[in-house]
Scaffold this motif. Structure first.
Motif, PDB file in Angstrom:
ATOM      1  N   ARG A 102       0.830  -1.207   0.000  1.00  0.00           N
ATOM      2  CA  ARG A 102       0.000   0.000   0.000  1.00  0.00           C
ATOM      3  C   ARG A 102       0.862   1.254   0.000  1.00  0.00           C
ATOM      4  N   TYR A 103       2.102   1.152   0.486  1.00  0.00           N
ATOM      5  CA  TYR A 103       2.993   2.310   0.442  1.00  0.00           C
ATOM      6  C   TYR A 103       3.313   2.687  -1.003  1.00  0.00           C
ATOM      7  N   SER A 104       3.632   1.698  -1.831  1.00  0.00           N
ATOM      8  CA  SER A 104       3.959   2.006  -3.224  1.00  0.00           C
ATOM      9  C   SER A 104       2.734   2.538  -3.958  1.00  0.00           C
ATOM     10  N   HIS A 105       1.538   2.022  -3.618  1.00  0.00           N
ATOM     11  CA  HIS A 105       0.315   2.562  -4.216  1.00  0.00           C
ATOM     12  C   HIS A 105       0.120   4.021  -3.803  1.00  0.00           C
ATOM     13  N   GLY A 106       0.371   4.332  -2.542  1.00  0.00           N
ATOM     14  CA  GLY A 106       0.237   5.714  -2.071  1.00  0.00           C
ATOM     15  C   GLY A 106       1.235   6.647  -2.733  1.00  0.00           C
ATOM     16  N   TYR A 107       2.458   6.168  -2.933  1.00  0.00           N
ATOM     17  CA  TYR A 107       3.490   6.972  -3.603  1.00  0.00           C
ATOM     18  C   TYR A 107       3.055   7.313  -5.027  1.00  0.00           C
ATOM     19  N   ALA A 108       2.551   6.320  -5.741  1.00  0.00           N
ATOM     20  CA  ALA A 108       2.070   6.561  -7.110  1.00  0.00           C
ATOM     21  C   ALA A 108       0.854   7.482  -7.113  1.00  0.00           C
ATOM     22  N   ARG A 109      -0.030   7.278  -6.139  1.00  0.00           N
ATOM     23  CA  ARG A 109      -1.275   8.062  -6.089  1.00  0.00           C
ATOM     24  C   ARG A 109      -0.984   9.552  -5.872  1.00  0.00           C
ATOM     25  N   VAL A 110      -0.093   9.868  -4.958  1.00  0.00           N
ATOM     26  CA  VAL A 110       0.190  11.275  -4.667  1.00  0.00           C
ATOM     27  C   VAL A 110       0.933  11.927  -5.829  1.00  0.00           C
ATOM     28  N   ASN A 111       1.866  11.224  -6.442  1.00  0.00           N
ATOM     29  CA  ASN A 111       2.550  11.803  -7.593  1.00  0.00           C
ATOM     30  C   ASN A 111       1.576  12.061  -8.740  1.00  0.00           C
ATOM     31  N   ILE A 122       0.937  24.980 -15.779  1.00  0.00           N
ATOM     32  CA  ILE A 122       2.185  25.092 -16.528  1.00  0.00           C
ATOM     33  C   ILE A 122       1.944  25.730 -17.888  1.00  0.00           C
ATOM     34  N   GLY A 123       2.756  26.741 -18.223  1.00  0.00           N
ATOM     35  CA  GLY A 123       2.712  27.342 -19.551  1.00  0.00           C
ATOM     36  C   GLY A 123       3.666  26.628 -20.488  1.00  0.00           C
ATOM     37  N   PRO A 124       3.495  26.796 -21.798  1.00  0.00           N
ATOM     38  CA  PRO A 124       4.292  26.047 -22.767  1.00  0.00           C
ATOM     39  C   PRO A 124       5.787  26.327 -22.701  1.00  0.00           C
ATOM     40  N   GLY A 125       6.191  27.519 -22.232  1.00  0.00           N
ATOM     41  CA  GLY A 125       7.620  27.828 -22.175  1.00  0.00           C
ATOM     42  C   GLY A 125       8.234  27.681 -20.797  1.00  0.00           C
ATOM     43  N   ASP A 126       7.474  27.218 -19.824  1.00  0.00           N
ATOM     44  CA  ASP A 126       7.967  27.130 -18.453  1.00  0.00           C
ATOM     45  C   ASP A 126       9.031  26.038 -18.317  1.00  0.00           C
ATOM     46  N   THR A 127      10.001  26.297 -17.467  1.00  0.00           N
ATOM     47  CA  THR A 127      11.021  25.314 -17.099  1.00  0.00           C
ATOM     48  C   THR A 127      10.669  24.762 -15.726  1.00  0.00           C
ATOM     49  N   ILE A 128      10.670  23.444 -15.588  1.00  0.00           N
ATOM     50  CA  ILE A 128      10.211  22.793 -14.360  1.00  0.00           C
ATOM     51  C   ILE A 128      11.403  22.152 -13.653  1.00  0.00           C
ATOM     52  N   TRP A 129      11.563  22.483 -12.363  1.00  0.00           N
ATOM     53  CA  TRP A 129      12.667  21.940 -11.564  1.00  0.00           C
ATOM     54  C   TRP A 129      12.064  21.204 -10.359  1.00  0.00           C
ATOM     55  N   ILE A 130      12.170  19.879 -10.371  1.00  0.00           N
ATOM     56  CA  ILE A 130      11.570  19.025  -9.348  1.00  0.00           C
ATOM     57  C   ILE A 130      12.653  18.569  -8.378  1.00  0.00           C
ATOM     58  N   HIS A 131      12.308  18.561  -7.096  1.00  0.00           N
ATOM     59  CA  HIS A 131      13.297  18.289  -6.068  1.00  0.00           C
ATOM     60  C   HIS A 131      12.959  17.043  -5.246  1.00  0.00           C
ATOM     61  N   ASP A 132      13.907  16.159  -5.207  1.00  0.00           N
ATOM     62  CA  ASP A 132      14.111  15.112  -4.215  1.00  0.00           C
ATOM     63  C   ASP A 132      13.226  13.877  -4.387  1.00  0.00           C
ATOM     64  N   TYR A 133      13.518  12.925  -3.494  1.00  0.00           N
ATOM     65  CA  TYR A 133      13.117  11.531  -3.658  1.00  0.00           C
ATOM     66  C   TYR A 133      11.613  11.302  -3.546  1.00  0.00           C
ATOM     67  N   HIS A 134      10.883  12.250  -3.009  1.00  0.00           N
ATOM     68  CA  HIS A 134       9.431  12.086  -2.910  1.00  0.00           C
ATOM     69  C   HIS A 134       8.750  12.092  -4.277  1.00  0.00           C
ATOM     70  N   LEU A 135       9.395  12.700  -5.272  1.00  0.00           N
ATOM     71  CA  LEU A 135       8.708  13.040  -6.524  1.00  0.00           C
ATOM     72  C   LEU A 135       9.402  12.470  -7.761  1.00  0.00           C
ATOM     73  N   MET A 136      10.029  11.334  -7.641  1.00  0.00           N
ATOM     74  CA  MET A 136      10.742  10.757  -8.783  1.00  0.00           C
ATOM     75  C   MET A 136       9.825  10.372  -9.948  1.00  0.00           C
ATOM     76  N   PRO A 137       8.562   9.974  -9.734  1.00  0.00           N
ATOM     77  CA  PRO A 137       7.697   9.655 -10.885  1.00  0.00           C
ATOM     78  C   PRO A 137       7.042  10.865 -11.549  1.00  0.00           C
ATOM     79  N   LEU A 138       7.286  12.072 -11.062  1.00  0.00           N
ATOM     80  CA  LEU A 138       6.456  13.203 -11.481  1.00  0.00           C
ATOM     81  C   LEU A 138       6.681  13.596 -12.942  1.00  0.00           C
ATOM     82  N   ALA A 139       7.896  13.476 -13.456  1.00  0.00           N
ATOM     83  CA  ALA A 139       8.107  13.819 -14.869  1.00  0.00           C
ATOM     84  C   ALA A 139       7.284  12.899 -15.768  1.00  0.00           C
ATOM     85  N   ARG A 140       7.282  11.608 -15.465  1.00  0.00           N
ATOM     86  CA  ARG A 140       6.479  10.685 -16.280  1.00  0.00           C
ATOM     87  C   ARG A 140       5.006  11.060 -16.220  1.00  0.00           C
ATOM     88  N   GLU A 141       4.524  11.360 -15.027  1.00  0.00           N
ATOM     89  CA  GLU A 141       3.112  11.727 -14.885  1.00  0.00           C
ATOM     90  C   GLU A 141       2.799  12.983 -15.705  1.00  0.00           C
TER      91      GLU A 141
END
Length: 458
Positions: A102-111, A122-141
C-alpha cells in the motif's frame, strides 16, 4: 512569458512571524523572484478528502500553489514509501526498510495527484525543476498529461549502488521514471555513477557519453551539482548572533571549557549514537579532556510518527544521561543534549563559538551543516571541523579532519586532534575550505543547474 516552476514535497510558505530557515529555500526563492515563477507542492496540512484545486498565494514576486494531503496519503506516501522505503535504502540501511504494497500505491497516487493539479498551471515555455526523492515519478506523470517542457530533477540525498538499490521493491519502475527527465542532478560523482550503472543494468539504458544516457529513444543528461551555502550571509549572521544574550549565557557557563557542537535532525542516518559513544571514548582515552570539554548535541525532532525515530530518541537520551552520570561532576556536565529546534541565527552563533564542529553521519548526500559551520567561523580564530568521510561534503572539504563514522575510536582521536590543533594550522585549513565554499556557493549551484537544464551546459 516563460517562468521557472519549482516543485518540492513541502513548500516553505512565507510567514512574516518566522524568517525563512534554510539557505536552500532562500536560494530557490531568489531564483524564482529573478526569473518569475511558481512554487508548487504540499502545504504541510492534512485534510479528510483529496484536494481538487490548489491554494494560491502571491508574495514577493513568487506565486505559491499548495495542496493538502489526506491522512492516508501522508501515511502511505510520506511516512511509508518515501521515508520507510526510499530513505533507508538510499542511505544504505536495508535493515530499516519497511515495505508494504500500500505504500507504493500511495506513492504513485500522490505523484499522480500532484501532476493532475500542477499540469494546468504550466505554460508552454515554463522550465520545471523538481526536487528530491518524494517526486521521482512526477516527470512521467506530467509527460503522460501532454507536457513537453524541459523538466529537471535534483536528488538531495545519496543514490545507492545497484546491489543495494535492487533490494527495494519497485526500483526498476523508479529508474524508468527518472529517465523521463531531461536533466538529473546529483550531489557527487559517485551518486551519478551509481545511477548510471543501475540504469544500464536494470533497464538497459545506454551510456552515449559522459553525462548522457539514451533510453526508449530519449536522451537523458546527468550532472554533478554539489549544493553550497550563502557564505557571506552566514559569516555576517554568525558574527551578529554571537553577541545575543542566549549565546552569551552559554559562553559564560562554559568559562574556559572548549565547546564541541553537533546539529542534526533526529535520524538514524546521522550517526548520533556513534557520535556520543565517540565522545565517551574521548573522555576515557584522553582523560586530560575531562572537565575541560563540553559536547552540545542538538537533535531536532523528525518523523516522530515512525516508531524507529521515537526509539532512537529514547536511546540517545539514555546514552547521554549514562555518560553524564559516569564522567560528570558537580560543576560540569559533559554532554548537553537538546531534542528541539532552535532559531537559525542562534545556531550560527553557536557554530562561531565552538572550538570543534562534529558532523559524522553514517551516510549523507551533502550535509550543509558542515559547510555552514566552516562559513560561520571567526577567520582569526576558527574552529575545526571533524567530518564523516561518507558525506558528499567530504569530497570538497578536504581540509576537515575526516573520520570513518562507524569507528568510534577514530572519531575520538579526530576530536582530540581538533582540540590540540595549533592556531596557524586552524587558520590555514579554514582559509582553504572557505575558498572552496566561495567558489561553489548556493548561487553557483542554482545557476549551473538551470543553465544546463536550459541547454547551456557548463
Amino acid at each position: 512569458m516563460s517562468r521557472l516552476v519549482v516543485v518540492s514535497n513541502r513548500v516553505p510558505l512565507p510567514n512574516p512571524d518566522r524568517p525563512q530557515a534554510g539557505g536552500l529555500a532562500v536560494a530557490l526563492s531568489d531564483a524564482l523572484s529573478r526569473r518569475g515563477g511558481l512554487w508548487f507542492g504540499w502545504s504541510g496540512q492534512l485534510t479528510d478528502t483529496p484536494a481538487a484545486h490548489p491554494d494560491h498565494l502571491h508574495h514577493a514576486g513568487i506565486d505559491y500553489a499548495t495542496i493538502p494531503l489526506t491522512r492516508d496519503d501522508y501515511d502511505d506516501f510520506y511516512l511509508g514509501y518515501a521515508n520507510a522505503v526510499i530513505w533507508p535504502v538510499f542511505h544504505f540501511n536495508l535493515g530499516a526498510m519497511d515495505y508494504q504494497r500500500r505504500y507504493s500505491h500511495g506513492y504513485a497516487r500522490v505523484n499522480a495527484r500532484f501532476a493532475d493539479i500542477l499540469a494546468p498551471l504550466i505554460g508552454p515555455g515554463d522550465t520545471i525543476w523538481i526536487h528530491d526523492y518524494h517526486l521521482m515519478p512526477l516527470a512521467r506523470e506530467l509527460r503522460e498529461r501532454g507536457l513537453r517542457n524541459r523538466i529537471g530533477f535534483f536528488l538531495h540525498i545519496p543514490f545507492p549502488d545497484y546491489d543495494v538499490l535492487r533490494a527495494m521493491p519497485g526500483h526498476r519502475a523508479l529508474l524508468e521514471d527518472l529517465c523521463r527527465f531531461d536533466l538529473l542532478g546529483f550531489q557527487t560523482d559517485n551518486d551519478r555513477h551509481a545511477f548510471e550503472e543501475s540504469a544500464t543494468r536494470a533497464i538497459g539504458a545506454l551510456v552515449r557519453s559522459s553525462g548522457c544516457l539514451r533510453h526508449r529513444n530519449r536522451d537523458l543528461h546527468t550532472g554533478v551539482y554539489p549544493v553550497g551555502v550563502a557564505v557571506d550571509g552566514l559569516a555576517d549572521l554568525s558574527a551578529q548572533t554571537l553577541t545575543t544574550p542566549a549565546v552569551q549565557r552559554l559562553l559564560d557557563g562554559l568559562g574556559e571549557r572548549d565547546l564541541m557542537i553537533g546539529v542534526d535532525r533526529l535520524d538514524y542516518s546521522k550517526g548520533l549514537e556513534q557520535r556520543l559513544r565517540a565522545f565517551e571514548a574521548l573522555l576515557e582515552d584522553y582523560p586530560h579532556r575531562r572537565g575541560h570539554t563540553v559536547l552540545m548535541q542538538i537533535a531536532s525532532p523528525s518523523r516522530g510518527d515512525i516508531a524507529e525515530y521515537a526509539e532512537l530518541r529514547q536511546r540517545l537520551e539514555g546514552l547521554s544521561g549514562h555518560i553524564n552520570g559516569i564522567y560528570g561532576d558537580l560543576d560540569w556536565a559533559p554532554i548537553h543534549y537538546l531534542n528541539r529546534t532552535f532559531d537559525r541565527g542562534a545556531v550560527m552563533g553557536l557554530y562561531r563559538a565552538a572550538r570543534v564542529g562534529v558532523v559524522t553521519p553514517l551516510r549523507d548526500g551533502m550535509n550543509l551543516v558542515a559547510k555552514e559551520f566552516v562559513a560561520s567561523q571567526d577567520p582569526d580564530s576558527p574552529g575545526v571541523l571533524v567530518l564523516s568521510d561518507l558525506t558528499g561534503a567530504a569530497a570538497e572539504l578536504t581540509d576537515a579532519i575526516q573520520v570513518n563514522p562507524y569507528d568510534t575510536d577514530a572519531i575520538a582521536a579526530g576530536l582530540n586532534q581538533a582540540l590540540a590543533m595549533p592556531l596557524p594550522e586552524r587558520r590555514r585549513r579554514h582559509q582553504r575550505m572557505m575558498a572552496v565554499l566561495r567558489e561553489r556557493d548556493i548561487g553557483a549551484w542554482e545557476q549551473r543547474f538551470l543553465n544546463d537544464l536550459g541547454g547551456e551546459r557548463s
